[in-house]
Design a protein around this motif. Structure first.
Motif, PDB file in Angstrom:
ATOM      1  N   ARG A   1      -7.572  14.375 -11.536  1.00  0.00           N
ATOM      2  CA  ARG A   1      -8.752  14.243 -10.666  1.00  0.00           C
ATOM      3  C   ARG A   1      -9.251  12.803 -10.631  1.00  0.00           C
ATOM      4  NH1 ARG A   1      -9.472  19.143 -13.053  1.00  0.00           N
ATOM      5  NH2 ARG A   1     -10.861  18.330 -14.658  1.00  0.00           N
ATOM      6  N   ALA A   2      -9.239  12.134 -11.783  1.00  0.00           N
ATOM      7  CA  ALA A   2      -9.698  10.740 -11.838  1.00  0.00           C
ATOM      8  C   ALA A   2      -8.792   9.839 -10.996  1.00  0.00           C
ATOM      9  CB  ALA A   2      -9.737  10.263 -13.291  1.00  0.00           C
ATOM     10  N   LEU A   3      -7.502  10.019 -11.102  1.00  0.00           N
ATOM     11  CA  LEU A   3      -6.565   9.203 -10.319  1.00  0.00           C
ATOM     12  C   LEU A   3      -6.706   9.504  -8.829  1.00  0.00           C
ATOM     13  CD1 LEU A   3      -4.262   7.132 -10.279  1.00  0.00           C
ATOM     14  CD2 LEU A   3      -2.670   9.058 -10.539  1.00  0.00           C
ATOM     15  N   ALA A   4      -6.827  10.774  -8.483  1.00  0.00           N
ATOM     16  CA  ALA A   4      -6.996  11.147  -7.078  1.00  0.00           C
ATOM     17  C   ALA A   4      -8.265  10.540  -6.505  1.00  0.00           C
ATOM     18  CB  ALA A   4      -7.014  12.666  -6.942  1.00  0.00           C
ATOM     19  N   GLU A   5      -9.331  10.540  -7.275  1.00  0.00           N
ATOM     20  CA  GLU A   5     -10.595   9.967  -6.800  1.00  0.00           C
ATOM     21  C   GLU A   5     -10.490   8.448  -6.659  1.00  0.00           C
ATOM     22  OE1 GLU A   5     -14.280   9.603  -5.242  1.00  0.00           O
ATOM     23  OE2 GLU A   5     -13.110  11.425  -5.513  1.00  0.00           O
ATOM     24  N   GLU A   6      -9.784   7.818  -7.589  1.00  0.00           N
ATOM     25  CA  GLU A   6      -9.620   6.365  -7.538  1.00  0.00           C
ATOM     26  C   GLU A   6      -8.930   5.925  -6.243  1.00  0.00           C
ATOM     27  OE1 GLU A   6     -10.084   2.493  -8.773  1.00  0.00           O
ATOM     28  OE2 GLU A   6     -10.843   4.260  -9.823  1.00  0.00           O
ATOM     29  N   PHE A   7      -7.960   6.711  -5.793  1.00  0.00           N
ATOM     30  CA  PHE A   7      -7.192   6.351  -4.602  1.00  0.00           C
ATOM     31  C   PHE A   7      -7.524   7.223  -3.390  1.00  0.00           C
ATOM     32  CE2 PHE A   7      -4.834   4.248  -7.907  1.00  0.00           C
ATOM     33  CZ  PHE A   7      -4.462   3.060  -7.308  1.00  0.00           C
ATOM     34  N   ARG A   8      -8.635   7.956  -3.445  1.00  0.00           N
ATOM     35  CA  ARG A   8      -9.027   8.845  -2.353  1.00  0.00           C
ATOM     36  C   ARG A   8      -9.117   8.102  -1.035  1.00  0.00           C
ATOM     37  NH1 ARG A   8     -13.400   8.991   0.061  1.00  0.00           N
ATOM     38  NH2 ARG A   8     -14.504   7.904  -1.566  1.00  0.00           N
TER      39      ARG A   8
ATOM     40  N   ILE B   1       0.845  -1.204   0.000  1.00  0.00           N
ATOM     41  CA  ILE B   1       0.000   0.000   0.000  1.00  0.00           C
ATOM     42  C   ILE B   1       0.874   1.246   0.000  1.00  0.00           C
ATOM     43  CG2 ILE B   1      -1.624   1.354   1.386  1.00  0.00           C
ATOM     44  CD1 ILE B   1      -2.875  -1.367   2.209  1.00  0.00           C
ATOM     45  N   ASP B   2       1.911   1.275   0.848  1.00  0.00           N
ATOM     46  CA  ASP B   2       2.819   2.428   0.880  1.00  0.00           C
ATOM     47  C   ASP B   2       3.477   2.653  -0.472  1.00  0.00           C
ATOM     48  OD1 ASP B   2       2.302   2.982   3.545  1.00  0.00           O
ATOM     49  OD2 ASP B   2       4.121   1.984   4.285  1.00  0.00           O
ATOM     50  N   ASP B   3       3.965   1.585  -1.084  1.00  0.00           N
ATOM     51  CA  ASP B   3       4.621   1.705  -2.387  1.00  0.00           C
ATOM     52  C   ASP B   3       3.639   2.197  -3.454  1.00  0.00           C
ATOM     53  OD1 ASP B   3       6.924   0.755  -1.157  1.00  0.00           O
ATOM     54  OD2 ASP B   3       6.761  -1.263  -2.014  1.00  0.00           O
ATOM     55  N   THR B   4       2.428   1.681  -3.419  1.00  0.00           N
ATOM     56  CA  THR B   4       1.409   2.105  -4.376  1.00  0.00           C
ATOM     57  C   THR B   4       1.085   3.582  -4.204  1.00  0.00           C
ATOM     58  OG1 THR B   4       0.471  -0.105  -4.458  1.00  0.00           O
ATOM     59  CG2 THR B   4      -0.946   1.693  -5.205  1.00  0.00           C
ATOM     60  N   LEU B   5       0.931   4.016  -2.959  1.00  0.00           N
ATOM     61  CA  LEU B   5       0.621   5.422  -2.709  1.00  0.00           C
ATOM     62  C   LEU B   5       1.769   6.328  -3.136  1.00  0.00           C
ATOM     63  CD1 LEU B   5      -1.314   5.236   0.664  1.00  0.00           C
ATOM     64  CD2 LEU B   5      -2.232   5.712  -1.621  1.00  0.00           C
ATOM     65  N   ASP B   6       3.009   5.879  -2.990  1.00  0.00           N
ATOM     66  CA  ASP B   6       4.152   6.653  -3.489  1.00  0.00           C
ATOM     67  C   ASP B   6       4.065   6.818  -5.000  1.00  0.00           C
ATOM     68  OD1 ASP B   6       5.227   6.974  -0.946  1.00  0.00           O
ATOM     69  OD2 ASP B   6       6.701   5.355  -1.187  1.00  0.00           O
ATOM     70  N   LEU B   7       3.743   5.729  -5.703  1.00  0.00           N
ATOM     71  CA  LEU B   7       3.612   5.801  -7.158  1.00  0.00           C
ATOM     72  C   LEU B   7       2.445   6.691  -7.576  1.00  0.00           C
ATOM     73  CD1 LEU B   7       4.324   2.088  -8.143  1.00  0.00           C
ATOM     74  CD2 LEU B   7       5.785   4.077  -8.558  1.00  0.00           C
ATOM     75  N   VAL B   8       1.334   6.601  -6.846  1.00  0.00           N
ATOM     76  CA  VAL B   8       0.176   7.449  -7.141  1.00  0.00           C
ATOM     77  C   VAL B   8       0.572   8.917  -6.973  1.00  0.00           C
ATOM     78  CG1 VAL B   8      -2.120   8.145  -6.335  1.00  0.00           C
ATOM     79  CG2 VAL B   8      -1.582   5.728  -6.629  1.00  0.00           C
ATOM     80  N   HIS B   9       1.281   9.235  -5.898  1.00  0.00           N
ATOM     81  CA  HIS B   9       1.707  10.613  -5.667  1.00  0.00           C
ATOM     82  C   HIS B   9       2.598  11.111  -6.806  1.00  0.00           C
ATOM     83  CE1 HIS B   9       2.786  14.220  -3.521  1.00  0.00           C
ATOM     84  NE2 HIS B   9       4.055  13.948  -3.764  1.00  0.00           N
ATOM     85  N   GLN B  10       3.556  10.275  -7.221  1.00  0.00           N
ATOM     86  CA  GLN B  10       4.430  10.648  -8.331  1.00  0.00           C
ATOM     87  C   GLN B  10       3.630  10.899  -9.609  1.00  0.00           C
ATOM     88  OE1 GLN B  10       7.477   7.634  -8.744  1.00  0.00           O
ATOM     89  NE2 GLN B  10       8.049   7.809  -6.593  1.00  0.00           N
ATOM     90  N   ARG B  11       2.659  10.040  -9.859  1.00  0.00           N
ATOM     91  CA  ARG B  11       1.840  10.185 -11.072  1.00  0.00           C
ATOM     92  C   ARG B  11       0.974  11.435 -10.995  1.00  0.00           C
ATOM     93  NH1 ARG B  11       1.695  10.087 -16.213  1.00  0.00           N
ATOM     94  NH2 ARG B  11      -0.269   9.410 -17.107  1.00  0.00           N
ATOM     95  N   LEU B  12       0.421  11.719  -9.809  1.00  0.00           N
ATOM     96  CA  LEU B  12      -0.382  12.933  -9.647  1.00  0.00           C
ATOM     97  C   LEU B  12       0.454  14.181  -9.942  1.00  0.00           C
ATOM     98  CD1 LEU B  12      -2.437  12.069  -6.441  1.00  0.00           C
ATOM     99  CD2 LEU B  12      -3.345  12.341  -8.764  1.00  0.00           C
ATOM    100  N   MET B  13       1.698  14.190  -9.473  1.00  0.00           N
ATOM    101  CA  MET B  13       2.580  15.335  -9.732  1.00  0.00           C
ATOM    102  C   MET B  13       2.895  15.446 -11.226  1.00  0.00           C
ATOM    103  SD  MET B  13       2.976  16.805  -6.805  1.00  0.00           S
ATOM    104  CE  MET B  13       1.282  16.319  -6.531  1.00  0.00           C
ATOM    105  N   ALA B  14       3.129  14.306 -11.883  1.00  0.00           N
ATOM    106  CA  ALA B  14       3.417  14.325 -13.319  1.00  0.00           C
ATOM    107  C   ALA B  14       2.212  14.832 -14.104  1.00  0.00           C
ATOM    108  CB  ALA B  14       3.817  12.926 -13.800  1.00  0.00           C
ATOM    109  N   LEU B  15       1.015  14.398 -13.724  1.00  0.00           N
ATOM    110  CA  LEU B  15      -0.195  14.858 -14.413  1.00  0.00           C
ATOM    111  C   LEU B  15      -0.416  16.353 -14.187  1.00  0.00           C
ATOM    112  CD1 LEU B  15      -2.539  11.844 -13.637  1.00  0.00           C
ATOM    113  CD2 LEU B  15      -1.625  12.479 -15.878  1.00  0.00           C
TER     114      LEU B  15
END
Length: 62
Positions: free
Chosen positions: A34-41, A10-24
């Motif tokens: 917004r779609a990615l943030a909502e998916e992992f809200r 979960i920690d590793d996934t959330l790190d990747l999500v954060h990186q992707r959110l910054m790239a987007l």
């Protein structure tokens, strides 16, 4: 999978999500961000401060 392994996953996934959110955000892709943030809200802001993990039915115990 142990609970420690699940927590690390979960920690590793959330790190990747954060990186992707910054790239987007950098790419001005607000709708995708917004779609990615909502998916992992629920993972990023769990109710009660923790994520409930459930065993899948018929999943072999490790």
């Amino acid at each position: 999978m142990t609970s420690e392994q699940a927590a690390q996953l979960i920690d590793d996934t959330l790190d990747l999500v954060h990186q992707r959110l910054m790239a987007l955000e950098s790419a001005c892709q607000g709708a995708a961000q917004r779609a990615l943030a909502e998916e992992f809200r629920e993972w990023r802001q769990p109710l009660g401060g923790h994520i409930d993990l459930m065993v899948c039915p018929d999943f072999p115990a490790s």
